[in-house]
Design an enzyme around this catalytic site. Structure first.
Site, PDB file in Angstrom:
ATOM      1  N   GLU A 129      10.284   1.646   9.929  1.00  0.00           N
ATOM      2  CA  GLU A 129      11.414   2.628   9.566  1.00  0.00           C
ATOM      3  C   GLU A 129      10.717   4.164   9.708  1.00  0.00           C
ATOM      4  O   GLU A 129       9.899   4.387   8.629  1.00  0.00           O
ATOM      5  CB  GLU A 129      11.761   2.327   8.311  1.00  0.00           C
ATOM      6  CG  GLU A 129      13.425   2.984   7.781  1.00  0.00           C
ATOM      7  CD  GLU A 129      13.044   4.498   7.278  1.00  0.00           C
ATOM      8  OE1 GLU A 129      13.240   5.089   8.041  1.00  0.00           O
ATOM      9  OE2 GLU A 129      12.820   4.511   5.877  1.00  0.00           O
TER      10      GLU A 129
ATOM     11  N   GLU B 285      10.839  16.723  14.101  1.00  0.00           N
ATOM     12  CA  GLU B 285      11.124  16.425  12.613  1.00  0.00           C
ATOM     13  C   GLU B 285      10.346  17.296  11.936  1.00  0.00           C
ATOM     14  O   GLU B 285       9.325  17.217  11.777  1.00  0.00           O
ATOM     15  CB  GLU B 285      10.950  14.887  12.533  1.00  0.00           C
ATOM     16  CG  GLU B 285      11.311  14.513  10.901  1.00  0.00           C
ATOM     17  CD  GLU B 285      11.130  13.253  10.610  1.00  0.00           C
ATOM     18  OE1 GLU B 285      12.100  12.563   9.729  1.00  0.00           O
ATOM     19  OE2 GLU B 285      10.111  12.520  10.971  1.00  0.00           O
TER      20      GLU B 285
ATOM     21  N   LYS C 291       0.897  -1.272  -0.086  1.00  0.00           N
ATOM     22  CA  LYS C 291      -0.126  -0.063   0.050  1.00  0.00           C
ATOM     23  C   LYS C 291       0.993   1.163  -0.009  1.00  0.00           C
ATOM     24  O   LYS C 291       1.394   1.588   0.927  1.00  0.00           O
ATOM     25  CB  LYS C 291      -0.932   0.204   1.239  1.00  0.00           C
ATOM     26  CG  LYS C 291      -2.082   1.278   1.298  1.00  0.00           C
ATOM     27  CD  LYS C 291      -2.687   1.386   2.300  1.00  0.00           C
ATOM     28  CE  LYS C 291      -2.041   2.502   3.279  1.00  0.00           C
ATOM     29  NZ  LYS C 291      -2.007   3.809   2.689  1.00  0.00           N
TER      30      LYS C 291
ATOM     31  N   CYS D 267      13.773  10.994   6.186  1.00  0.00           N
ATOM     32  CA  CYS D 267      14.040  10.547   7.527  1.00  0.00           C
ATOM     33  C   CYS D 267      15.370  10.580   7.657  1.00  0.00           C
ATOM     34  O   CYS D 267      15.667  11.006   9.162  1.00  0.00           O
ATOM     35  CB  CYS D 267      13.326   9.460   7.523  1.00  0.00           C
ATOM     36  SG  CYS D 267      13.932   8.137   6.468  1.00  0.00           S
TER      37      CYS D 267
END
Length: 492
Positions: free
Chosen positions: A261, A394, A187, A295
């Site tokens: 992750e 972040e 997905k 990331c």
């Protein structure tokens, strides 16, 4: 809208493209122009369940898990060949749906995952210890116990990817899952589904058996169905740590294996003896690569106080040379954020930084003259304390911070004072000292003076702390999709 490239706008279930069960659709827009690229089906729960059922049937009854590794490798190589033939399509779709500048689209976004696929089929699979003998054990009066340790496919895998590197991130899950003999439902992120849907073409061309790989679209509901479905054995998710925790909780009810992750706020440590040219280039890349939507990008630059001002001046000058705009323009060096919502988030965090006392030395606004598209100037903060929001959160946008330190011990403390632990870097002429610092940084990967060139498929990618669970790439990624079985017997 007429395009110069091709893609599928259907789901891929049980070996064929098919319309969705629902009349709802996902709108895919070019983030640089806000123009409509395509509409794809919004998978219903029925669609997702059909895909899972196909994957379950292909695993339980089909040939794929029972093929020899070299037979699976041959299919994967045929997939790689078809991907190489279709690279122009992949690059064009990536620029349009993800907003990558062309050099990024032609490298990390497309060619690198194909290279990883070839590496898996040509290097990893032929040498992997799929079965190895156990050391015989002598039991007096009973006999000799001996046996083998087998590595076997985990089962049906739900592969949930992120929007920033659509093809790369999807393939980093598809490659090891298929190599292991698993079957899967992929997905992609709702904002960038087109490159992942193309993988169905490559599966068809390679002769992958029906049901081994299925591709569905959708958002929260489709994801929840995959993470909770009783026929799914393993979930691999790439995305934010917030959503990752939700995925982990949903999968825990049925004790699925989970590979995560997640995010990062990675630190680059620049010692007084560092090559400032290299350190500045690295810091520029950490801020501007894919508009900061990565990331593992190095977004915290920790610099020795003796060279702090010089580094800031050079970094600010470098940011001034960045050309922000439509990535379809060859002169553009930084493209847009993925959506209006993501731009709003980044702009809000920039304002929070100012309110907390950090100082903007470059950027902080929307670029002049770009009235359409989701653009933000590359932005640099100084006067930052590591406890500030801009140093701990972040952004997933083109924003970096510079923090001074007085000693190696302080630098390591600041680097590790983060909820994340995905990546890191050390810059120093003293490589022994740099290695010692790297060994103390709590992160899944640390480079010294720029590290090795490219994204090495022999490396292990993943994080400590809130940056995730498990590893991806090469044999380390393959290992996540395998169970270990002991088959033993007695020699009498």
């Amino acid at each position: 809208m007429t395009t110069a490239y091709s893609f599928s706008s259907q789901l891929y279930i049980d070996g064929r493209y098919t319309d969705g069960d629902s009349k709802a659709s996902l709108v895919v827009r070019n983030p640089a122009t806000e123009e409509l690229i395509a509409e794809v089906p919004q998978s219903s729960l029925t669609d997702v369940r059909r895909a899972v059922a196909a994957a379950r049937r292909a695993f339980d009854e089909g040939p794929w898990p029972r093929l020899k590794p070299d037979e699976r490798a041959a299919v994967l190589l045929r997939m790689a060949e078809e991907m190489e033939r279709r690279l122009p399509d992949l690059v064009a779709v990536n620029i349009a749906e993800a907003g990558s500048v062309r050099p990024l689209a032609e490298s990390l976004q497309t060619r690198v995952p194909v290279a990883h696929l070839r590496d898996m089929a040509e290097r990893v699979m032929p040498t992997f210890a799929w079965e190895r003998p156990m050391q015989p054990t002598v039991a007096p009066g009973i006999g000799i116990s001996q046996g083998v340790l087998r590595r076997e496919a985990f089962g049906v895998c739900a592969l949930i990817s992120a929007y920033n590197f659509p093809f790369f991130l999807s393939m980093m899950k598809v490659i090891p899952a298929l190599a292991a003999g698993c079957t899967a439902v992929l997905k992609p992120a709702p904002a960038t589904p087109l490159e992942s849907l193309l993988i169905g073409d490559f599966a068809d061309a390679a002769g992958l058996p029906p049901g081994v790989l299925n591709i569905v679209t959708g958002d929260i509901e489709a994801g929840r169905e995959l993470t909770t479905h009783p026929m799914v054995d393993l979930v691999s998710f790439t995305g934010s740590d917030t959503v990752g925790r939700t995925v982990y909780a949903q999968a825990s009810a049925s004790l699925k294996k989970v590979v995560l992750e997640l995010g990062g706020k990675s630190a680059s440590i620049v010692r007084a003896d560092a090559d400032l040219d290299g350190a500045v280039r690295s810091a520029l890349a950490g801020i501007t690569t894919h508009a900061g939507q990565g990331c593992s990008l190095l977004t915290r630059t920790l610099v020795h106080e003796s060279v702090h001002d010089e580094l800031v001046a050079r970094l600010s000058e470098g940011l001034g040379a960045v050309r922000v705009g439509d990535p379809a323009d060859p002169a553009t060096t930084m493209g847009p954020l993925i959506s209006e919502a993501q731009r709003d988030k980044v702009e809000k965090l920039i304002r929070v930084g100012e309110e907390e006392g950090a100082r903007i030395v470059h950027g902080g606004k929307r670029p002049a003259g770009l009235d359409r598209g989701y653009f933000v100037e590359p932005t640099l903060f100084t006067g930052v304390d590591n406890g500030m929001t801009v140093a701990r959160t972040e952004f997933f946008g083109p924003v970096g911070v510079v923090i001074p330190f007085a000693s190696d011990e302080e630098a390591v403390r600041i680097a590790n004072d983060s909820p994340y632990g995905l990546a890191g870097a050390v810059w120093s002429a003293d490589t022994v000292a740099a290695h010692e610092i790297a060994s103390r940084v709590r992160a899944g990967g640390v480079t010294i003076n720029g590290g090795s060139a490219g994204v090495n498929p022999r490396a292990a990618f993943g994080g400590y702390k809130q940056s995730g669970l498990g590893r991806e790439w090469g044999e380390f990624g393959l290992d996540e999709y395998l169970q270990t079985k002991t088959v033993s017997w007695a020699a009498r």
